[in-house]
Write a protein that holds these residues in place. Structure first.
Motif, PDB file in Angstrom:
ATOM      1  N   HIS A  99      50.789  33.388  72.840  1.00  0.00           N
ATOM      2  CA  HIS A  99      51.144  33.814  73.911  1.00  0.00           C
ATOM      3  C   HIS A  99      50.969  35.212  74.554  1.00  0.00           C
ATOM      4  O   HIS A  99      50.383  35.398  75.670  1.00  0.00           O
ATOM      5  CB  HIS A  99      52.637  33.599  74.285  1.00  0.00           C
ATOM      6  CG  HIS A  99      53.230  33.708  75.438  1.00  0.00           C
ATOM      7  ND1 HIS A  99      52.728  33.098  76.500  1.00  0.00           N
ATOM      8  CD2 HIS A  99      53.915  34.995  75.927  1.00  0.00           C
ATOM      9  CE1 HIS A  99      53.407  33.451  77.685  1.00  0.00           C
ATOM     10  NE2 HIS A  99      54.095  34.563  77.353  1.00  0.00           N
TER      11      HIS A  99
ATOM     12  N   ASN B 220      52.070  28.850  75.201  1.00  0.00           N
ATOM     13  CA  ASN B 220      53.311  28.826  74.463  1.00  0.00           C
ATOM     14  C   ASN B 220      54.320  29.595  74.925  1.00  0.00           C
ATOM     15  O   ASN B 220      54.432  30.937  74.616  1.00  0.00           O
ATOM     16  CB  ASN B 220      52.499  29.698  73.197  1.00  0.00           C
ATOM     17  CG  ASN B 220      51.652  28.711  72.243  1.00  0.00           C
ATOM     18  OD1 ASN B 220      51.244  27.721  73.016  1.00  0.00           O
ATOM     19  ND2 ASN B 220      51.292  29.171  71.273  1.00  0.00           N
ATOM     20  N   TYR B 221      54.978  29.148  76.114  1.00  0.00           N
ATOM     21  CA  TYR B 221      56.086  29.658  76.616  1.00  0.00           C
ATOM     22  C   TYR B 221      57.364  29.526  75.910  1.00  0.00           C
ATOM     23  O   TYR B 221      58.522  30.291  76.389  1.00  0.00           O
ATOM     24  CB  TYR B 221      56.265  29.051  78.107  1.00  0.00           C
ATOM     25  CG  TYR B 221      55.165  29.031  79.040  1.00  0.00           C
ATOM     26  CD1 TYR B 221      54.943  30.569  79.434  1.00  0.00           C
ATOM     27  CD2 TYR B 221      54.257  28.191  79.195  1.00  0.00           C
ATOM     28  CE1 TYR B 221      53.642  30.596  80.419  1.00  0.00           C
ATOM     29  CE2 TYR B 221      53.071  28.353  80.107  1.00  0.00           C
ATOM     30  CZ  TYR B 221      52.706  29.726  80.682  1.00  0.00           C
ATOM     31  OH  TYR B 221      51.850  29.762  81.601  1.00  0.00           O
TER      32      TYR B 221
END
Length: 266
Positions: A220, A227-228
């Motif tokens: 991220h 990819n939070y």
């Protein structure tokens, strides 16, 4: 408000701030010392990126983190003040529900924060909001344990808001909140550590695939549109925001470690 009441609030804020700073310093410095100094040689094959941020960058992250901690402490003190004023009945109510509820509420709180974080984090990545809320954190393109709390003030406030919202909606005793805070700082510092610490299966995929690994969050910081999630991979997979190269990157980080161990044994 009387002068005595103001003085008491000030003293309580300083005490809360001191506890939060010590907790952050212990986890961040300990993670850095163990992984980046003491075990750097042993874990060199688990390092996700070859380069290391300069010392001045790490110091800057640490100082910015102190500002975030001040925000967290202020929000935390407001919750204690609400309880003392009789406007937060949840902790006393939860104390009557026993130890089983304590365990359940901790698990639910962690899961709820993961959901809260995923969606607020994703919203903060919108172009109109990114500069105000999230740019500081992404200045740590190559993260370190000190990145964990390196936030803009607005982002620190958004993150801090979760605990008051939870405490208002869900009866929870304060010791559970303390354990929750220990969990989140531990996962945060490890998640930004730069070393892949999670185990892999024989196929090279994460053995604990439902948890976000270090590689998961490192990606991220490398490519911000993926990819939070914070703790679990559920939301990223349901919403199609998990990095398409995640499994390959994770396998690469763990494969070289296994190869190094095999070579040493041979």
């Amino acid at each position: 408000m009387s002068n005595d009441a103001i003085s008491a609030l000030g003293a309580n804020w300083l005490q809360s701030l001191s506890i939060d700073i010590i907790r952050y310093a212990v986890f961040a410095i300990a993670t850095w010392l163990v992984l980046w100094v003491l075990l750097a040689g042993v874990l060199k094959h688990r390092k996700i990126r070859a380069n290391t941020p300069p010392a001045r960058h790490l110091i800057g992250e640490f100082l910015i983190s102190l500002r975030s901690i001040a925000v967290f402490s202020t929000v935390g003190l407001s919750m204690f003040a609400l309880e003392r004023a009789g406007h937060l009945p949840g902790p006393s109510l939860a104390a009557q529900w026993g130890a089983v509820w304590g365990v359940v509420s901790l698990v639910l709180m962690i899961i709820a924060q993961d959901t809260y974080f995923y969606w607020t984090h994703r919203v903060m990545h919108r172009p109109k909001l990114f500069r105000t809320f999230h740019r500081r954190h992404h200045r740590s393109h190559n993260p370190s344990p000190f990145t964990a709390y390196s936030f803009d003030i607005a982002e620190a406030a958004v993150n801090a808001a979760f605990v008051p919202l939870w405490m208002i909606l869900v009866p929870t005793i304060w010791p559970v909140v303390g354990l929750f805070m220990l969990h989140q700082i531990a996962r945060n510092t490890l998640g930004h550590s730069g070393y892949e610490l999670f185990p892999a299966g024989r196929d090279g995929k994460p053995l604990l695939g439902w948890l976000t690994s270090v590689t998961h969050h490192d990606l991220h910081h490398e490519q911000a549109g993926w990819n939070y999630a914070l703790y679990f991979t559920w939301w990223d997979r349901m919403m199609g925001t998990e990095h398409p190269e995640y499994f390959a990157r994770f396998a690469a980080a763990t494969r070289q470690s296994r190869a190094a161990v095999a070579a040493e044994v041979a």
